[in-house]
Design a protein around this motif. Structure first.
Motif: not given
Ligand code: ADP
Ligand code: MG
Length: 321
Positions: A97, A131-132, A175, A219, A269
């Motif tokens: 990360e 997503k991740g 989360t 989320d 976002n």
């Molecule tokens: P929000 O700002 O509403 O939490 P995001 O679109 O930023 O929404 O993220 C939605 C989901 O995507 C997170 O809850 C997580 O499951 C996943 N996610 C986003 N970025 C990451 C990251 N850097 N590492 C792990 N999971 C992530």
């Protein structure tokens, strides 16, 4: 409104940390039927911290069962490495990360640092919004993300044990992301975020004014509903697992139903959705892009300022008639 009334009104609002970009926004404010609130950073502080680190690899169950673990032929060794415990899991995930800007990533890095765990610099890094992330850490491929990330992007299905544990943690309002090693899901990390002090009261006051409150978030549904429950938002008005690029459509759909919509958000976002809304409201010191895309900024970062803005809008625009 007379220019003088508007000037006086916006001046007063500014003193209270409510910055209007134009007079029209002040006027529309009193006509809102719906307020859409981003979850993270708007209803909540947006300041995640790690609550759970769970190792769910086959390897771990072998170790737990007291069976010899030094068998080089053990398949799980390939993915999990020799000693996958909670510290190693968070070390790999937090290292992955390092290139991320996401609060989930920040929380992991902070947690690792506070635990005296030394992180590695990833050799490769890739992130998929909503997503991740994937990264190469110490020569191993590490993935951190939600089920959608594993299933759609990596095309890996989740073992039942991981999926069950994930659901439990999410129901607690946490989360939760999955950690994968060489494409094998091996554990989970949960983060939690607290509701801002003023959110619950402010939402109660929106409802008193017959303004519907909706929540929008990237989320998952279970975590979102747990937070909605605490904030007294109707579970039917929770829009969860919304990808960043889809927030704008959700606002447009509410407008298509005939609602005048205010949208409150803090992140990159949220910017397109803030533009789409009848009144876009940026909250907190937020992202520049969010502020630039908004009609109003609530600089103190609390939703109760929005209640003041409604009152102001009514006051100014009832005087003039
Ligand atoms: P929000 O700002 O509403 O939490 P995001 O679109 O930023 O929404 O993220 C939605 C989901 O995507 C997170 O809850 C997580 O499951 C996943 N996610 C986003 N970025 C990451 C990251 N850097 N590492 C792990 N999971 C992530
Ligand atoms: Mg946010």
């Amino acid at each position: 409104a007379t220019p003088t009334a508007l000037m006086a009104g916006t001046g007063k609002a500014a003193e209270n940390g409510i910055l209007f970009r134009d007079g029209e926004a002040i006027q529309t404010m009193k006509d809102l039927d719906v307020v859409v609130l981003d979850k993270t950073g708007t209803i909540t502080e947006g300041d995640h911290s790690v609550t759970d680190v769970v190792v769910e690899a086959d390897r771990q169950s072998v170790t737990d069962g007291g069976i010899a673990t030094d068998d080089p032929g053990d398949d799980a060794d390939v993915a999990s490495g020799a000693e996958l415990d909670e510290d190693e899991l968070i070390r790999l995930a937090a290292s992955a990360e390092r290139g991320s800007e996401h609060p989930i990533g920040h929380a992991m890095i902070e947690y690792a640092e506070n635990s005296g765990i030394e992180l590695s610099d990833p050799d490769t890094f890739e992130s998929v919004p909503g997503k991740g992330v994937t990264a190469t850490v110490d020569g191993r491929s590490v993935a951190v993300g939600n089920p959608r990330f594993f299933e759609d992007e990596l095309e890996v299905s989740l073992p039942t044990r991981i999926d069950d544990r994930l659901r439990d943690l999410e129901r607690e309002g946490k989360t939760t992301v999955i950690v994968g090693l060489e494409d094998e899901p091996v554990g989970l990390v949960s983060t939690a975020d607290t509701i801002k002090e003023g959110s619950v009261d402010a939402i109660a006051q929106f409802h008193e004014r017959d303004i519907e409150t909706w929540m929008i978030t990237g989320d998952n549904e279970r975590t979102a509903r747990a937070i909605a429950d605490q904030a007294d938002i109707d579970p039917e008005r929770v829009m969860a697992s919304v990808l960043p690029q889809d927030k704008i459509d959700k606002v447009a759909q509410l407008q298509d139903k005939g609602y005048t919509v205010g949208m409150v958000g803090d992140g990159i976002n949220d910017a397109p959705a803030l533009k789409q809304a009848n009144v876009g409201i940026a909250i907190g010191t937020g992202t520049d892009i969010a502020i630039q895309s908004s009609d109003v900024s609530l600089v103190r970062g609390q939703l109760d300022a929005l209640v003041d803005a409604f009152t102001l809008s009514e006051r100014i625009f009832s005087k003039i008639k």
